[in-house]
Write an enzyme that holds these catalytic residues in place. Structure first.
Site, PDB file in Angstrom:
ATOM      1  N   GLU A 281      -2.290  -5.234  -3.486  1.00 28.99           N
ATOM      2  CA  GLU A 281      -1.249  -4.643  -2.617  1.00 28.99           C
ATOM      3  C   GLU A 281      -0.355  -5.389  -2.118  1.00 28.99           C
ATOM      4  O   GLU A 281       1.019  -5.054  -2.085  1.00 28.99           O
ATOM      5  CB  GLU A 281      -1.989  -3.593  -1.550  1.00 28.99           C
ATOM      6  CG  GLU A 281      -2.873  -2.586  -2.123  1.00 28.99           C
ATOM      7  CD  GLU A 281      -3.491  -1.894  -0.923  1.00 28.99           C
ATOM      8  OE1 GLU A 281      -3.738  -0.575  -1.040  1.00 28.99           O
ATOM      9  OE2 GLU A 281      -4.042  -2.478   0.042  1.00 28.99           O
TER      10      GLU A 281
ATOM     11  N   ASP B  13       0.796  -1.228  -0.193  1.00 28.96           N
ATOM     12  CA  ASP B  13       0.005  -0.045  -0.041  1.00 28.96           C
ATOM     13  C   ASP B  13       0.843   1.218  -0.136  1.00 28.96           C
ATOM     14  O   ASP B  13       0.684   2.207  -0.915  1.00 28.96           O
ATOM     15  CB  ASP B  13      -0.832  -0.183   1.055  1.00 28.96           C
ATOM     16  CG  ASP B  13      -1.469   1.263   1.353  1.00 28.96           C
ATOM     17  OD1 ASP B  13      -2.365   1.565   0.560  1.00 28.96           O
ATOM     18  OD2 ASP B  13      -1.668   1.804   2.312  1.00 28.96           O
TER      19      ASP B  13
END
Length: 235
Positions: free
Chosen positions: A130, A61
C-alpha cells in the site's frame, strides 16, 4: 532529513540497485527514489526514524481502494453494491495484499526488524505494498498509478473472475464441516499486541478442544478467518 535518507539507502543496498529492483517490479523507472525508500521502511528498523512507510500506507490504501472500486464498477455493470463491496474487500484485504507483496518479492526489499519473528508473520508486506502505491502516486501522478494497479497488481497477481465466484467465508465453511462431522469448534484469542499504530490479533481454532491452526490479523474477525482457512487446509 538527508542523514535519515542516507541511512535508509544503506539499509536498502544503495540507490542504483534499488532503482533497478523497483524497475523490475513496477514496470517503469522511479524518478524520486526517497518516496520508495520510505515506502519500503518499516518503523521497527528504528522507532524514532521519521521516514517510515506509515503515512504512505495511509495514502496508498485510499488510492488502491478507489481504483479497484472504479474498475469493479465498470467490469460488473449489473451487479449490486453488496457484490462490489465484498469483491473489493477480498482484493484489498490485508491477507490478499500480503500474498501479492510476497509474490512480487517485496519481502526481500522491505527493511524491518527481522529479529522480531512476529513481524515476519504479520501483514507488514501488504502494508508496504500500500505504501508503494502511495509512493508511485507521489512520484508519477494518478493516471500512471492507475495503470500500475490495473496492469501490474490486478492483471498479474489477482484472478478476479475466480475470486468473484469463490466462497471466502472460511469460518462458515469450517463450521459447516464440523457440523457434518459432529465436531465441536471453538475460537480462542491467543494474543493482542500493538504493532506500530495498530493492534495485531492471533486467534486459534480448536477442534474438540485441540488446537488445529492459528491466524493473525488486524481485527479478531480477520484473524479468525485466517485461522479457519488454515484449519480447512489442515483438515
Amino acid at each position: 532529513m538527508a542523514g535519515i535518507v542516507a541511512r535508509i539507502r544503506r539499509y536498502l543496498g544503495g540507490g542504483k540497485e534499488l532503482s533497478y529492483q523497483l524497475d523490475q517490479i513496477l514496470g517503469f523507472h522511479p524518478q524520486y527514489l526517497p518516496y520508495y525508500e520510505a515506502a519500503l521502511t518499516h518503523r521497527s528498523v528504528n522507532e524514532v526514524l521519521a521516514a517510515n512507510n506509515e503515512r504512505l500506507e495511509f495514502l496508498g490504501d485510499a488510492i488502491l481502494g478507489s481504483v479497484v472500486a472504479e474498475y469493479l464498477f465498470k467490469k460488473y455493470p449489473t451487479q449490486d453494491e453488496g457484490f462490489l463491496t465484498e469483491l473489493r474487500s477480498r482484493i484489498v484485504c490485508r491477507e490478499s495484499l500480503n500474498a501479492i507483496a510476497l509474490q512480487m518479492g517485496l519481502d526481500k526489499l522491505i527493511q524491518f526488524n527481522r529479529a522480531d519473528r512476529a513481524l515476519g508473520r504479520s501483514h507488514i508486506f501488504g502494508n508496504a505494498l500500500e505504501a508503494l502505491v502511495g509512493a508511485v502516486y507521489l512520484d508519477t501522478g494518478y493516471e500512471k498509478t492507475c495503470r500500475f494497479i490495473l496492469r501490474i497488481l490486478l492483471r498479474k497477481y489477482v484472478d478476479i473472475d475466480a475470486l468473484a465466484i469463490t466462497d471466502t467465508n472460511y469460518k462458515n465453511q469450517l463450521l459447516s464441516l464440523a457440523q457434518r462431522r459432529g465436531d465441536k469448534v471453538d475460537y480462542e484469542l491467543i494474543s493482542d499486541q500493538q504493532e506500530g499504530a495498530r493492534r495485531i490479533f492471533t486467534v486459534a481454532v480448536l477442534f474438540n478442544g485441540a488446537e488445529v491452526a492459528r491466524g493473525t490479523g488486524y481485527t479478531k474477525k480477520a484473524a479468525g478467518q485466517m485461522a479457519s482457512q488454515k484449519a480447512l487446509e489442515t483438515l
